[in-house]
Design a protein around this motif. Structure first.
Motif, PDB file in Angstrom:
ATOM      1  N   ARG A  33       0.850  -1.187   0.000  1.00  0.00           N
ATOM      2  CA  ARG A  33       0.000   0.000   0.000  1.00  0.00           C
ATOM      3  C   ARG A  33       0.885   1.234   0.000  1.00  0.00           C
ATOM      4  O   ARG A  33       1.758   1.387   0.868  1.00  0.00           O
ATOM      5  N   VAL A  34       0.688   2.099  -0.962  1.00  0.00           N
ATOM      6  CA  VAL A  34       1.425   3.358  -1.054  1.00  0.00           C
ATOM      7  C   VAL A  34       0.418   4.488  -0.864  1.00  0.00           C
ATOM      8  O   VAL A  34      -0.570   4.584  -1.602  1.00  0.00           O
ATOM      9  N   ASP A  35       0.657   5.330   0.141  1.00  0.00           N
ATOM     10  CA  ASP A  35      -0.325   6.368   0.434  1.00  0.00           C
ATOM     11  C   ASP A  35       0.346   7.610   0.980  1.00  0.00           C
ATOM     12  O   ASP A  35       1.575   7.720   0.994  1.00  0.00           O
ATOM     13  N   GLY A  36      -0.481   8.543   1.421  1.00  0.00           N
ATOM     14  CA  GLY A  36       0.039   9.810   1.913  1.00  0.00           C
ATOM     15  C   GLY A  36       0.229  10.802   0.777  1.00  0.00           C
ATOM     16  O   GLY A  36      -0.580  10.880  -0.145  1.00  0.00           O
ATOM     17  N   MET A  37       1.346  11.508   0.814  1.00  0.00           N
ATOM     18  CA  MET A  37       1.581  12.615  -0.106  1.00  0.00           C
ATOM     19  C   MET A  37       2.232  12.129  -1.398  1.00  0.00           C
ATOM     20  O   MET A  37       3.391  12.412  -1.714  1.00  0.00           O
ATOM     21  N   VAL A  38       1.449  11.342  -2.145  1.00  0.00           N
ATOM     22  CA  VAL A  38       1.902  10.805  -3.426  1.00  0.00           C
ATOM     23  C   VAL A  38       0.844  11.098  -4.481  1.00  0.00           C
ATOM     24  O   VAL A  38      -0.342  11.229  -4.180  1.00  0.00           O
ATOM     25  N   ASP A  39       1.264  11.170  -5.731  1.00  0.00           N
ATOM     26  CA  ASP A  39       0.349  11.457  -6.832  1.00  0.00           C
ATOM     27  C   ASP A  39      -0.490  10.252  -7.222  1.00  0.00           C
ATOM     28  O   ASP A  39      -1.619  10.411  -7.694  1.00  0.00           O
ATOM     29  N   ARG A  40       0.068   9.053  -7.032  1.00  0.00           N
ATOM     30  CA  ARG A  40      -0.618   7.841  -7.477  1.00  0.00           C
ATOM     31  C   ARG A  40      -0.705   6.837  -6.328  1.00  0.00           C
ATOM     32  O   ARG A  40      -0.034   5.803  -6.341  1.00  0.00           O
ATOM     33  N   PRO A  41      -1.521   7.132  -5.314  1.00  0.00           N
ATOM     34  CA  PRO A  41      -1.665   6.197  -4.198  1.00  0.00           C
ATOM     35  C   PRO A  41      -2.403   4.937  -4.639  1.00  0.00           C
ATOM     36  O   PRO A  41      -3.084   4.921  -5.671  1.00  0.00           O
ATOM     37  N   ASN A  85       9.701   7.789  -7.266  1.00  0.00           N
ATOM     38  CA  ASN A  85       9.450   8.603  -8.447  1.00  0.00           C
ATOM     39  C   ASN A  85       8.311   8.020  -9.284  1.00  0.00           C
ATOM     40  O   ASN A  85       7.541   8.759  -9.912  1.00  0.00           O
ATOM     41  N   LYS A  86       8.191   6.729  -9.254  1.00  0.00           N
ATOM     42  CA  LYS A  86       7.135   6.060 -10.026  1.00  0.00           C
ATOM     43  C   LYS A  86       5.745   6.404  -9.484  1.00  0.00           C
ATOM     44  O   LYS A  86       4.800   6.583 -10.254  1.00  0.00           O
ATOM     45  N   VAL A  87       5.616   6.510  -8.164  1.00  0.00           N
ATOM     46  CA  VAL A  87       4.308   6.831  -7.576  1.00  0.00           C
ATOM     47  C   VAL A  87       4.093   8.332  -7.451  1.00  0.00           C
ATOM     48  O   VAL A  87       2.968   8.778  -7.217  1.00  0.00           O
ATOM     49  N   GLY A  88       5.149   9.117  -7.596  1.00  0.00           N
ATOM     50  CA  GLY A  88       5.023  10.569  -7.601  1.00  0.00           C
ATOM     51  C   GLY A  88       5.005  11.187  -6.226  1.00  0.00           C
ATOM     52  O   GLY A  88       3.989  11.163  -5.528  1.00  0.00           O
ATOM     53  N   VAL A  89       6.138  11.730  -5.804  1.00  0.00           N
ATOM     54  CA  VAL A  89       6.252  12.361  -4.490  1.00  0.00           C
ATOM     55  C   VAL A  89       5.765  13.805  -4.584  1.00  0.00           C
ATOM     56  O   VAL A  89       6.231  14.575  -5.422  1.00  0.00           O
ATOM     57  N   GLN A  90       4.827  14.174  -3.721  1.00  0.00           N
ATOM     58  CA  GLN A  90       4.304  15.531  -3.733  1.00  0.00           C
ATOM     59  C   GLN A  90       5.277  16.496  -3.053  1.00  0.00           C
ATOM     60  O   GLN A  90       6.083  16.108  -2.205  1.00  0.00           O
TER      61      GLN A  90
END
Length: 299
Positions: A86-94, A137-142
């Protein structure tokens, strides 16, 4: 993508795989096995490479017990497939990513790193994996993100340490964003070209070679980008003994033992201890991350 950090270690520098597959060969060839040859600051200390057997039979994974041999004895039942993170928080593509999808298109590299435990033992480990920066970088760091938090799996049915509540679970860890994006920081999926052993954190774990080993969280199921320093298991249990940063520093002792030297596993009962290097020998690459910080206070 990967390859921003140049690995100066290859299999020519370590014990050949055929030798660790056969213990008698290893013993017979010990005199000619060679030592690790490292660039820059880390040349000050040569290390005898460790076999897969040594690496996978002596380690900490408290979910499977507190003795060094418990993970190897108890981790066979760890369910590692299917696996999602699970990838969440301040990302572009959670989202919840299948492991194969999260790693798709990324370059798996071999990285031969020192590994230094806070308990003052060490190893030299040939990891296989991808740079954490490539995954982030793949999920997009805000733009507001400053930290990366990690969480490990909890499988009570197969984890005796969880059932006995040795420490609070799930195990959690965290890095500052610039530490996480550093090209040395690895998400490892294997050792010695083999899939990651269950007891070492299958199917995917963090490796941060300039920090004490407990920062390199195993069996990751969640990655969270945040603007606040995340709680970490050992810091939460005893902040006086286990700081958030936990950089290897021979000048800052653990309250209960010295950190000035270390014992490499596999060396035998009478093996000589060796001096511990600042940042575990990676100071040339990472010291700038801590410019202006008092490393005795920010330990």
């Amino acid at each position: 993508m990967a390859h921003r950090w140049k690995n100066d270690l290859t299999h020519a520098d370590v014990t050949p795989r055929a030798m660790w597959l056969n213990r008698r060969q290893l013993i017979a060839g010990a005199g000619a096995a060679g030592v690790l040859s490292l660039a820059g600051e880390s040349r000050a200390q040569a290390l005898t490479p460790n076999t897969l057997e040594q690496i996978s039979s002596y380690n900490n994974y408290y979910e499977f017990g507190v003795d060094k041999g418990d993970p190897a004895r108890n981790a066979a039942g760890l369910v590692t497939s299917p696996w999602s993170i699970r990838v969440d928080g301040m990302v572009d593509r959670p989202g919840s990513y299948a492991l194969a999808d999260l790693l798709a298109g990324l370059s798996v590299e071999e990285r031969i790193y020192r590994f230094r435990c806070v308990e003052a033992w060490s190893a030299a480990v040939p990891w296989n994996g991808v740079e954490l920066a490539d995954v982030l970088n793949k999920v997009g760091v805000q733009s507001g993100a400053r930290y990366v938090a990690f969480e490990t799996t909890v499988q009570p049915d197969v984890m005796p340490g969880v059932r006995s509540r040795v420490i609070p679970f799930p195990y959690v860890e965290g890095l500052r964003l610039d530490e996480a994006m550093h090209p040395l920081t690895l998400l490892a999926t294997g050792i010695w070209g083999q899939p990651m052993p269950n007891q070492n954190g299958a199917p995917i774990r963090l490796v941060v070679p300039w920090k004490y080993g407990f920062k390199s969280i195993k069996s990751i199921v969640r990655i969270t980008l945040t603007d606040r320093q995340p709680p970490t298991t050992w810091n939460r249990l005893n902040s006086r003994e286990y700081g958030f940063y936990s950089n290897v520093n021979p000048e800052v002792d653990h309250p209960r033992w010295s950190q000035a030297s270390e014992r490499q596993i596999g060396g035998g009962l009478f093996a000589r201890r060796q001096p511990t290097l600042m940042f575990n020998g990676y100071g040339d690459a990472v010291a700038h991350l801590y410019d202006g910080m008092d490393l005795r206070e920010n330990y």
